[in-house]
Motif scaffolding. Structure first.
Motif, PDB file in Angstrom:
ATOM      1  N   SER A 166       0.845  -1.188   0.000  1.00 62.41           N
ATOM      2  CA  SER A 166       0.000   0.000   0.000  1.00 62.41           C
ATOM      3  C   SER A 166       0.884   1.243   0.000  1.00 62.41           C
ATOM      4  N   HIS A 167       0.382   2.303  -0.637  1.00 68.92           N
ATOM      5  CA  HIS A 167       1.068   3.597  -0.597  1.00 68.92           C
ATOM      6  C   HIS A 167       0.372   4.542   0.381  1.00 68.92           C
ATOM      7  N   ASP A 168      -0.642   4.026   1.074  1.00 68.07           N
ATOM      8  CA  ASP A 168      -1.379   4.836   2.051  1.00 68.07           C
ATOM      9  C   ASP A 168      -0.672   4.719   3.400  1.00 68.07           C
ATOM     10  N   ARG A 169       0.049   5.775   3.772  1.00 72.46           N
ATOM     11  CA  ARG A 169       0.875   5.715   4.981  1.00 72.46           C
ATOM     12  C   ARG A 169       0.038   5.599   6.249  1.00 72.46           C
ATOM     13  N   TYR A 170      -1.143   6.221   6.241  1.00 73.76           N
ATOM     14  CA  TYR A 170      -2.033   6.099   7.400  1.00 73.76           C
ATOM     15  C   TYR A 170      -2.436   4.632   7.578  1.00 73.76           C
ATOM     16  N   PHE A 171      -2.835   3.989   6.480  1.00 71.99           N
ATOM     17  CA  PHE A 171      -3.272   2.592   6.512  1.00 71.99           C
ATOM     18  C   PHE A 171      -2.140   1.680   6.989  1.00 71.99           C
ATOM     19  N   ILE A 172      -0.930   1.905   6.462  1.00 75.50           N
ATOM     20  CA  ILE A 172       0.227   1.098   6.867  1.00 75.50           C
ATOM     21  C   ILE A 172       0.504   1.285   8.361  1.00 75.50           C
ATOM     22  N   SER A 173       0.443   2.542   8.817  1.00 73.52           N
ATOM     23  CA  SER A 173       0.757   2.824  10.227  1.00 73.52           C
ATOM     24  C   SER A 173      -0.254   2.168  11.163  1.00 73.52           C
ATOM     25  N   LYS A 174      -1.476   1.926  10.669  1.00 77.08           N
ATOM     26  CA  LYS A 174      -2.528   1.328  11.490  1.00 77.08           C
ATOM     27  C   LYS A 174      -2.502  -0.201  11.470  1.00 77.08           C
ATOM     28  N   THR A 175      -1.818  -0.807  10.499  1.00 76.14           N
ATOM     29  CA  THR A 175      -1.979  -2.251  10.296  1.00 76.14           C
ATOM     30  C   THR A 175      -0.710  -3.093  10.441  1.00 76.14           C
ATOM     31  N   ALA A 176       0.466  -2.523  10.202  1.00 70.82           N
ATOM     32  CA  ALA A 176       1.679  -3.345  10.087  1.00 70.82           C
ATOM     33  C   ALA A 176       2.436  -3.477  11.406  1.00 70.82           C
ATOM     34  N   ASN A 177       2.948  -4.688  11.673  1.00 69.07           N
ATOM     35  CA  ASN A 177       3.884  -4.868  12.792  1.00 69.07           C
ATOM     36  C   ASN A 177       5.288  -5.218  12.297  1.00 69.07           C
ATOM     37  N   LYS A 178       5.432  -5.315  10.960  1.00 70.10           N
ATOM     38  CA  LYS A 178       6.737  -5.502  10.324  1.00 70.10           C
ATOM     39  C   LYS A 178       6.747  -4.754   8.999  1.00 70.10           C
ATOM     40  N   ILE A 179       7.913  -4.283   8.618  1.00 71.00           N
ATOM     41  CA  ILE A 179       8.073  -3.599   7.332  1.00 71.00           C
ATOM     42  C   ILE A 179       9.063  -4.390   6.487  1.00 71.00           C
ATOM     43  N   TRP A 180       8.683  -4.665   5.236  1.00 68.74           N
ATOM     44  CA  TRP A 180       9.598  -5.282   4.269  1.00 68.74           C
ATOM     45  C   TRP A 180       9.924  -4.270   3.177  1.00 68.74           C
ATOM     46  N   GLU A 181      11.192  -4.292   2.740  1.00 65.16           N
ATOM     47  CA  GLU A 181      11.622  -3.526   1.568  1.00 65.16           C
ATOM     48  C   GLU A 181      12.460  -4.428   0.687  1.00 65.16           C
ATOM     49  N   ILE A 182      12.473  -4.151  -0.616  1.00 58.42           N
ATOM     50  CA  ILE A 182      13.404  -4.829  -1.525  1.00 58.42           C
ATOM     51  C   ILE A 182      14.576  -3.877  -1.738  1.00 58.42           C
ATOM     52  N   VAL A 183      15.716  -4.237  -1.173  1.00 62.07           N
ATOM     53  CA  VAL A 183      16.910  -3.390  -1.242  1.00 62.07           C
ATOM     54  C   VAL A 183      18.064  -4.206  -1.814  1.00 62.07           C
ATOM     55  N   ASP A 184      18.676  -3.700  -2.889  1.00 68.44           N
ATOM     56  CA  ASP A 184      19.789  -4.407  -3.545  1.00 68.44           C
ATOM     57  C   ASP A 184      19.394  -5.851  -3.857  1.00 68.44           C
ATOM     58  N   HIS A 185      18.160  -6.017  -4.325  1.00 69.25           N
ATOM     59  CA  HIS A 185      17.627  -7.321  -4.762  1.00 69.25           C
ATOM     60  C   HIS A 185      17.478  -8.318  -3.617  1.00 69.25           C
ATOM     61  N   GLN A 186      17.501  -7.812  -2.390  1.00 70.60           N
ATOM     62  CA  GLN A 186      17.280  -8.662  -1.226  1.00 70.60           C
ATOM     63  C   GLN A 186      16.035  -8.182  -0.473  1.00 70.60           C
ATOM     64  N   ILE A 187      15.449  -9.073   0.316  1.00 74.58           N
ATOM     65  CA  ILE A 187      14.282  -8.711   1.117  1.00 74.58           C
ATOM     66  C   ILE A 187      14.778  -8.267   2.492  1.00 74.58           C
ATOM     67  N   LYS A 188      14.598  -6.979   2.761  1.00 74.46           N
ATOM     68  CA  LYS A 188      15.075  -6.390   4.005  1.00 74.46           C
ATOM     69  C   LYS A 188      13.894  -6.272   4.969  1.00 74.46           C
ATOM     70  N   GLU A 189      14.038  -6.812   6.163  1.00 72.25           N
ATOM     71  CA  GLU A 189      12.948  -6.840   7.135  1.00 72.25           C
ATOM     72  C   GLU A 189      13.248  -5.943   8.331  1.00 72.25           C
ATOM     73  N   PHE A 190      12.222  -5.182   8.734  1.00 71.15           N
ATOM     74  CA  PHE A 190      12.321  -4.343   9.924  1.00 71.15           C
ATOM     75  C   PHE A 190      11.219  -4.769  10.886  1.00 71.15           C
ATOM     76  N   LYS A 191      11.596  -5.155  12.100  1.00 71.09           N
ATOM     77  CA  LYS A 191      10.608  -5.581  13.087  1.00 71.09           C
ATOM     78  C   LYS A 191      10.122  -4.369  13.866  1.00 71.09           C
ATOM     79  N   GLY A 192       8.948  -3.917  13.516  1.00 71.09           N
ATOM     80  CA  GLY A 192       8.388  -2.742  14.186  1.00 71.09           C
ATOM     81  C   GLY A 192       7.335  -2.088  13.311  1.00 71.09           C
TER      82      GLY A 192
END
Length: 654
Positions: free
Chosen positions: A495-521
């Motif tokens: 989603s590109h809706d930051r409000y929606f993401i802030s209300k629903t996610a407990n982890k964030i994933w990004e694709i960085v340098d062709h790898q899946i980068k995980e942030f717990k929070g």
């Protein structure tokens, strides 16, 4: 005033959009135009620019006022020109001057002594300089880069790009025109997070006035200094951002309700007086006078909230294992474009993941890989009892256009009867005869709600959601976020809706340098962490090694959490029992996996024609099949009991 309404009434057919509305847009205004889906916000913009004529009142506009209008209908525009040329179309006078200077230069080469030509040539050069015409290419490239286009994209034909990217080109052109008033209908619908952030920064410093229709709360909170709400055919104007509007609206409604109740008490009191004394000769004149006062009274409207209530309820039929899905050394490319390369990740039970990043990074591709609808190299392993349900934007096109809404849900095979399906559709704002509407006549928002309803009917315990908030209004986004927070299963969403993401996610994933980068929070913690890392990079003068390393399931970025000391003595027996039950759950999962493989092997043998010619062999396989089925059923029952026991133990030890 630049432009505005004076006592405007506009009807769309028999439906009143706005009645007796007055609204003036002043220099420096940053206005968010809000209202529930279907109230007529986009129509109101068309009245403002003159595409529709009001039945009463006037649209007033200063003669010098220039207007830029970004709307969805612009997508019908097509051309073979490259996108830089399309964006440069904003500088009509400069482009005309360039051609004129080129023509005059050729003429001067032929007639170098012609003074009139020389004066025209010099005047044109001066005008080009005044208009900053020598920098238009730099300006166009800067805006296109800000909206997410690469250097390679700048020379590609406009017609090669998809609808969302075409809209960005037209947005760039409009920004470069710098009109006095910029009207924007859902500009963030086609933008990724980096482009939304760039647009925010640009518009904050924009010299003209801006009117924005948007469902993005974050965007409105950062961008606007006024909110105009279209509600019950009236325009209600608030000075402040969206957060201020929400607070003030509650106060206004409360005050209106009290005023309405007070007035009703007064009316009832006066009516009792009239009823009691109208027949008495001595009081008749007074009663008549009171009646006249009541007839002239400006009635206060009752507060009847139009707010739709999309009651969304996700139900689970099966409890999955601890690990839902594992990606092992996965690689995916499209020609020379690599999405992921030898990337690994794991999704666990309870994960609520937001996959974020710029368009073109492969977010939707990764979702399709997880869902199994996109081919890739590497391995994807499902966990025990996982039942996934995939909601993607292409599913709007996958709806059967000839079906009505009810038939579309019947086609899901959910085993729900028509009464249950109608009840569910009522939750998605399709009530009564609405369910008989054909899919082909629905709006984009209505189709999105049907596709979401189909996802929910599935009762999956793992949801894969690609832009679920597109076409939903802010209230529906809020309701969907609430429903996902109550959802007992797991999910990954884009989603590109930051409000929606802030209300629903407990982890964030990004694709960085062709790898899946995980942030717990949470999303907010991720933003704060990024800001700290950015300050650290600036302080060090270079990126730290920690930031350069791709993060996968074995190596995750952890947000610093406060250490809470437990003052109560920990029950060691409970801890031992919990560990014992967790080991037993892992053993059951392993046994189930082995038994299910054995079941597949027996089914394969039983599918062979030769099996049925050997009576003894068939009988042996049949008994083995019954035995393995009983074993699987027994293991499933034990799994559920152990799982419930673990939940109880975790509650006691926390």
């Amino acid at each position: 005033m630049l432009i505005g309404f004076q006592n405007v009434t506009f009807e769309f057919g028999a439906r009143v959009i706005v009645a007796d509305a007055t609204w003036h847009i002043q220099p420096g205004d940053r206005i968010g135009l809000v209202g529930y889906n279907g109230t007529g916000k986009s129509t109101l913009l068309k009245v403002l620019v003159g595409e529709y004529t009001p039945s009463k009142g006037t649209v007033e506009k200063s003669r010098e006022t220039t207007i830029g209008y970004l709307h969805q209908d612009l997508l019908s525009f097509d051309t073979n020109e490259n996108i830089t040329e399309v964006a440069l179309g904003a500088f009509e006078r400069v482009r005309a001057l360039e051609k004129e200077i080129e023509h005059l230069g050729i003429e001067l080469e032929k007639n170098p002594e012609d003074e009139d030509l020389l004066i025209k040539y010099t005047d044109s050069l001066h005008e080009l300089d005044v208009l900053d015409g020598y920098n238009i290419h730099h300006k166009a490239e800067e805006v296109l880069h800000g909206l997410g286009f690469s250097n390679e994209d700048l020379v590609k034909p406009y017609k090669q790009f998809s609808g969302g990217w075409r809209m960005r080109v037209l947005l760039a052109k409009m920004i470069l025109q710098q009109p006095d008033v910029l009207l924007m209908d859902e500009p963030t619908n086609h933008l990724d997070l980096p482009s939304i952030e760039w647009l925010e920064k640009y518009l904050i410093h924009y010299k003209g006035s801006v009117v924005i229709v948007s469902h993005d709360k974050f965007f409105l909170n950062r961008m606007v200094n006024k909110i105009v709400e279209l509600y019950q055919q009236q325009l209600h104007i608030y000075s402040g951002n969206y957060e201020f509007f929400e607070t003030e609206k509650e106060v206004r409604i409360e005050m209106q309700q009290k005023a309405f109740e007070n007035q009703q008490d007064y009316i009832r009191q006066q009516e009792r007086f009239i009823e009691r004394f109208k027949a008495k000769a001595s009081k008749a004149a007074q009663a008549q006078s009171v009646q006249k006062r009541l007839d002239k009274l400006d009635k206060i409207e009752d507060v009847q909230l139009e707010r739709p209530n999309m009651r969304i309820n996700f139900q689970l039929e099966k409890v999955p294992g601890k690990i839902l899905v594992t990606l092992k050394e996965v690689t995916k490319s499209f020609g020379n474009l690599t999405i992921v390369e030898n990337a690994s990740a794991e999704i666990e039970r309870g994960d609520k993941i937001a996959l974020i990043g710029a368009n073109g990074k492969g977010k939707s591709t990764l979702l399709r890989m997880i869902a199994g609808t996109e081919e890739f190299s590497g391995e994807r392993v499902w966990g025990h009892n996982v039942e996934e349900s995939f909601y993607a934007q292409h599913q709007l096109e996958a709806l059967t256009m000839t079906n009505n809404i009810l038939e579309e849900l019947q086609s899901c095979g959910s085993k729900k009867n028509d009464v249950e399906l109608r009840s569910l559709l009522g939750s998605f704002l399709f009530s009564g005869e609405d369910v008989d509407k054909k899919i082909r006549v629905l709006s984009g928002g209505e189709k999105a709600r049907v596709a979401l309803a189909k996802t929910i009917v599935s009762r999956g315990n793992f949801l894969i959601l690609d832009e679920p908030t597109n076409h939903l209004d802010m209230h529906s986004v809020e309701l969907l976020a609430e429903a996902l927070n109550k959802y007992e299963g797991s999910y990954i969403l884009v989603s590109h809706d930051r409000y929606f993401i802030s209300k629903t996610a407990n982890k964030i994933w990004e694709i960085v340098d062709h790898q899946i980068k995980e942030f717990k929070g949470s999303y907010q913690e991720w933003v704060e962490w990024n800001e700290r890392m950015e300050k650290q990079r600036k302080a060090n003068g270079s990126e730290t090694k920690e930031l350069e390393k791709p993060v996968n399931k074995k190596e995750t970025v952890k947000v610093a959490e406060p250490i809470i000391k437990n003052t109560q003595p920990i029950n060691k027996e409970l801890q031992k029992e919990l560990q014992k039950q967790q080991r037993r759950l892992s053993q059951i999962e392993a046994s189930l996996s082995k038994a299910q493989e054995e079941q597949k092997h027996i089914e394969l043998e039983m599918s062979k024609p030769d099996t049925y010619t050997n009576k003894q062999q068939f009988s042996k396989l049949e008994n083995a099949y019954k035995s393995i089925k009983d074993q699987i059923n027994s293991l499933n029952k034990e799994y559920e009991l152990v799982f419930e026991h673990i939940i109880d133990l975790e509650a006691k030890t926390n």
